[in-house]
Design a protein around this motif. Sequence first.
Motif, PDB file in Angstrom:
ATOM      1  N   PRO A 281       0.804  -1.226   0.000  1.00  0.00           N
ATOM      2  CA  PRO A 281       0.000   0.000   0.000  1.00  0.00           C
ATOM      3  C   PRO A 281       0.837   1.276   0.000  1.00  0.00           C
ATOM      4  N   THR A 282       2.118   1.181   0.371  1.00  0.00           N
ATOM      5  CA  THR A 282       2.979   2.376   0.298  1.00  0.00           C
ATOM      6  C   THR A 282       3.103   2.863  -1.153  1.00  0.00           C
ATOM      7  N   ASP A 283       2.785   1.990  -2.108  1.00  0.00           N
ATOM      8  CA  ASP A 283       2.841   2.374  -3.527  1.00  0.00           C
ATOM      9  C   ASP A 283       1.739   3.343  -3.942  1.00  0.00           C
ATOM     10  N   PHE A 284       0.640   3.358  -3.158  1.00  0.00           N
ATOM     11  CA  PHE A 284      -0.464   4.212  -3.605  1.00  0.00           C
ATOM     12  C   PHE A 284      -1.106   5.011  -2.463  1.00  0.00           C
ATOM     13  N   MET A 285      -0.428   5.044  -1.289  1.00  0.00           N
ATOM     14  CA  MET A 285      -0.971   5.809  -0.170  1.00  0.00           C
ATOM     15  C   MET A 285       0.005   6.909   0.246  1.00  0.00           C
ATOM     16  N   ALA A 286      -0.523   8.081   0.587  1.00  0.00           N
ATOM     17  CA  ALA A 286       0.276   9.152   1.176  1.00  0.00           C
ATOM     18  C   ALA A 286      -0.432   9.547   2.460  1.00  0.00           C
ATOM     19  N   GLY A 287       0.215   9.333   3.608  1.00  0.00           N
ATOM     20  CA  GLY A 287      -0.484   9.539   4.885  1.00  0.00           C
ATOM     21  C   GLY A 287      -1.647   8.569   4.905  1.00  0.00           C
ATOM     22  N   ASN A 288      -2.862   9.062   5.190  1.00  0.00           N
ATOM     23  CA  ASN A 288      -3.987   8.130   5.073  1.00  0.00           C
ATOM     24  C   ASN A 288      -4.904   8.472   3.905  1.00  0.00           C
ATOM     25  N   ASP A 289      -4.306   9.043   2.856  1.00  0.00           N
ATOM     26  CA  ASP A 289      -5.074   9.322   1.637  1.00  0.00           C
ATOM     27  C   ASP A 289      -4.543   8.499   0.470  1.00  0.00           C
ATOM     28  N   PRO A 290      -5.439   7.925  -0.315  1.00  0.00           N
ATOM     29  CA  PRO A 290      -4.963   7.245  -1.518  1.00  0.00           C
ATOM     30  C   PRO A 290      -4.503   8.272  -2.566  1.00  0.00           C
ATOM     31  N   ILE A 291      -3.449   7.931  -3.306  1.00  0.00           N
ATOM     32  CA  ILE A 291      -2.968   8.812  -4.380  1.00  0.00           C
ATOM     33  C   ILE A 291      -3.724   8.396  -5.648  1.00  0.00           C
ATOM     34  N   ILE A 292      -4.635   9.253  -6.082  1.00  0.00           N
ATOM     35  CA  ILE A 292      -5.581   8.856  -7.135  1.00  0.00           C
ATOM     36  C   ILE A 292      -4.878   8.380  -8.414  1.00  0.00           C
ATOM     37  N   LYS A 293      -3.838   9.111  -8.813  1.00  0.00           N
ATOM     38  CA  LYS A 293      -3.115   8.745 -10.039  1.00  0.00           C
ATOM     39  C   LYS A 293      -2.519   7.340  -9.919  1.00  0.00           C
ATOM     40  N   LYS A 294      -1.971   7.048  -8.763  1.00  0.00           N
ATOM     41  CA  LYS A 294      -1.350   5.737  -8.520  1.00  0.00           C
ATOM     42  C   LYS A 294      -2.413   4.633  -8.496  1.00  0.00           C
ATOM     43  N   VAL A 295      -3.543   4.931  -7.893  1.00  0.00           N
ATOM     44  CA  VAL A 295      -4.611   3.923  -7.823  1.00  0.00           C
ATOM     45  C   VAL A 295      -5.120   3.616  -9.236  1.00  0.00           C
ATOM     46  N   LYS A 296      -5.254   4.647 -10.046  1.00  0.00           N
ATOM     47  CA  LYS A 296      -5.732   4.433 -11.424  1.00  0.00           C
ATOM     48  C   LYS A 296      -4.772   3.547 -12.211  1.00  0.00           C
ATOM     49  N   GLU A 297      -3.506   3.651 -11.860  1.00  0.00           N
ATOM     50  CA  GLU A 297      -2.475   2.826 -12.497  1.00  0.00           C
ATOM     51  C   GLU A 297      -2.718   1.334 -12.200  1.00  0.00           C
ATOM     52  N   ILE A 298      -3.265   1.048 -11.022  1.00  0.00           N
ATOM     53  CA  ILE A 298      -3.511  -0.351 -10.629  1.00  0.00           C
ATOM     54  C   ILE A 298      -4.473  -1.008 -11.621  1.00  0.00           C
ATOM     55  N   GLN A 299      -5.454  -0.232 -12.061  1.00  0.00           N
ATOM     56  CA  GLN A 299      -6.422  -0.747 -13.049  1.00  0.00           C
ATOM     57  C   GLN A 299      -5.696  -1.139 -14.339  1.00  0.00           C
ATOM     58  N   LYS A 300      -4.759  -0.308 -14.735  1.00  0.00           N
ATOM     59  CA  LYS A 300      -4.017  -0.581 -15.985  1.00  0.00           C
ATOM     60  C   LYS A 300      -3.199  -1.852 -15.842  1.00  0.00           C
ATOM     61  N   ILE A 301      -2.624  -2.038 -14.654  1.00  0.00           N
ATOM     62  CA  ILE A 301      -1.822  -3.246 -14.393  1.00  0.00           C
ATOM     63  C   ILE A 301      -2.724  -4.483 -14.510  1.00  0.00           C
ATOM     64  N   ALA A 302      -3.915  -4.362 -13.932  1.00  0.00           N
ATOM     65  CA  ALA A 302      -4.866  -5.492 -13.984  1.00  0.00           C
ATOM     66  C   ALA A 302      -5.327  -5.739 -15.422  1.00  0.00           C
ATOM     67  N   ASN A 303      -5.554  -4.664 -16.174  1.00  0.00           N
ATOM     68  CA  ASN A 303      -6.007  -4.820 -17.562  1.00  0.00           C
ATOM     69  C   ASN A 303      -4.952  -5.495 -18.421  1.00  0.00           C
ATOM     70  N   ALA A 304      -3.688  -5.366 -18.007  1.00  0.00           N
ATOM     71  CA  ALA A 304      -2.590  -5.961 -18.778  1.00  0.00           C
ATOM     72  C   ALA A 304      -2.436  -7.457 -18.481  1.00  0.00           C
ATOM     73  N   GLY A 305      -3.285  -7.981 -17.608  1.00  0.00           N
ATOM     74  CA  GLY A 305      -3.242  -9.428 -17.344  1.00  0.00           C
ATOM     75  C   GLY A 305      -2.506  -9.807 -16.075  1.00  0.00           C
ATOM     76  N   LEU A 306      -1.975  -8.801 -15.369  1.00  0.00           N
ATOM     77  CA  LEU A 306      -1.343  -9.103 -14.077  1.00  0.00           C
ATOM     78  C   LEU A 306      -2.422  -9.012 -12.989  1.00  0.00           C
ATOM     79  N   ILE A 307      -2.161  -9.653 -11.860  1.00  0.00           N
ATOM     80  CA  ILE A 307      -3.111  -9.559 -10.747  1.00  0.00           C
ATOM     81  C   ILE A 307      -2.474  -8.748  -9.620  1.00  0.00           C
ATOM     82  N   PRO A 308      -2.828  -7.456  -9.524  1.00  0.00           N
ATOM     83  CA  PRO A 308      -2.270  -6.649  -8.441  1.00  0.00           C
ATOM     84  C   PRO A 308      -2.707  -7.226  -7.091  1.00  0.00           C
ATOM     85  N   ILE A 309      -1.743  -7.376  -6.189  1.00  0.00           N
ATOM     86  CA  ILE A 309      -2.065  -7.897  -4.853  1.00  0.00           C
ATOM     87  C   ILE A 309      -1.540  -6.927  -3.810  1.00  0.00           C
ATOM     88  N   THR A 310      -2.467  -6.340  -3.068  1.00  0.00           N
ATOM     89  CA  THR A 310      -2.063  -5.435  -2.005  1.00  0.00           C
ATOM     90  C   THR A 310      -2.601  -5.950  -0.668  1.00  0.00           C
TER      91      THR A 310
END
Length: 250
Positions: free
Chosen positions: A100-129
């Motif tokens: 979660p350090t990849d997409f969290m700053a303090g206790n807020d999600p970093i929207i740009k980083k979270v949106k990237e997770i969708q792209k990773i999943a669309n590419a056939g990988l399974i993001p696991i956090t």
Amino acid sequence: MILIKLGGSIITNKEKPLSPRKKIIKNIVKNLKKIDESIIIVHGGGSFVHYWSVKYNMHTKPMNYSVRGVSTVKNSMIELNKIILDLFLENKLNPYCLPPTDFMAGNDPIIKKVKEIQKIANAGLIPITFGDALWYGQKKTYILSGDRIMTYLSKILKPRLSIFVLNEDGLYSDLKSKKLIYEINKKNPIISENKMDVTGGMTRKVEEASKISKMGIDVFFVNGNKPERIVKAVKNRKFEGTLFRGKKNA
Ligand code: IPE
């Protein structure tokens, strides 16, 4: 996209501190293979990590917790995460480890980083956090639960479904007879409290599930000991578990 939380109670043995349930995780993974949509996984810590967070008195509120506690909780989460990643790989799924350090700053999600997770999943990988002990700022840290991550990811990524995989059939209207609630309506379900669980156990799950369903997303609670139910929930077949029907402005 389907968002799936593997609860700590199903992936670890609650009765025994620091013990993963590898066979059950493997069975879940084998069933996940039958899903043809992209998926994102969040996992909890269960007895594996709540053991440490209780020992070091760490909670979800940002505070000056013991640095030893933070390191130990983080380390044991990584250990559990590694077990899960290995089981995905061994069973020919392609996990993408995403602390979660990849997409969290303090206790807020970093929207740009979270949106990237969708792209990773669309590419056939399974993001696991996973839920984790996180840096908050000004010497403070906090415990971010996997259930809270489910709400953040649901809000930003709008999955078709959010599924919480549990060690129970779902929510019960009566704890003794284990009468299953198939769909949540306005009545409050009965929830058992678990004092060993610093992130709030079932209460937190129900809270987050209600928030997600209010975004218009269907949320399912299913039993991971019967992992074919996860596939049924996804494929819209006769479903066994508890449904929080997605209703906007409910
Ligand atoms: C674990 O995440 C958080 C830590 C204590 C590091 P969760 O709170 O989501 O874990 P489970 O699913 O309830 O065990």
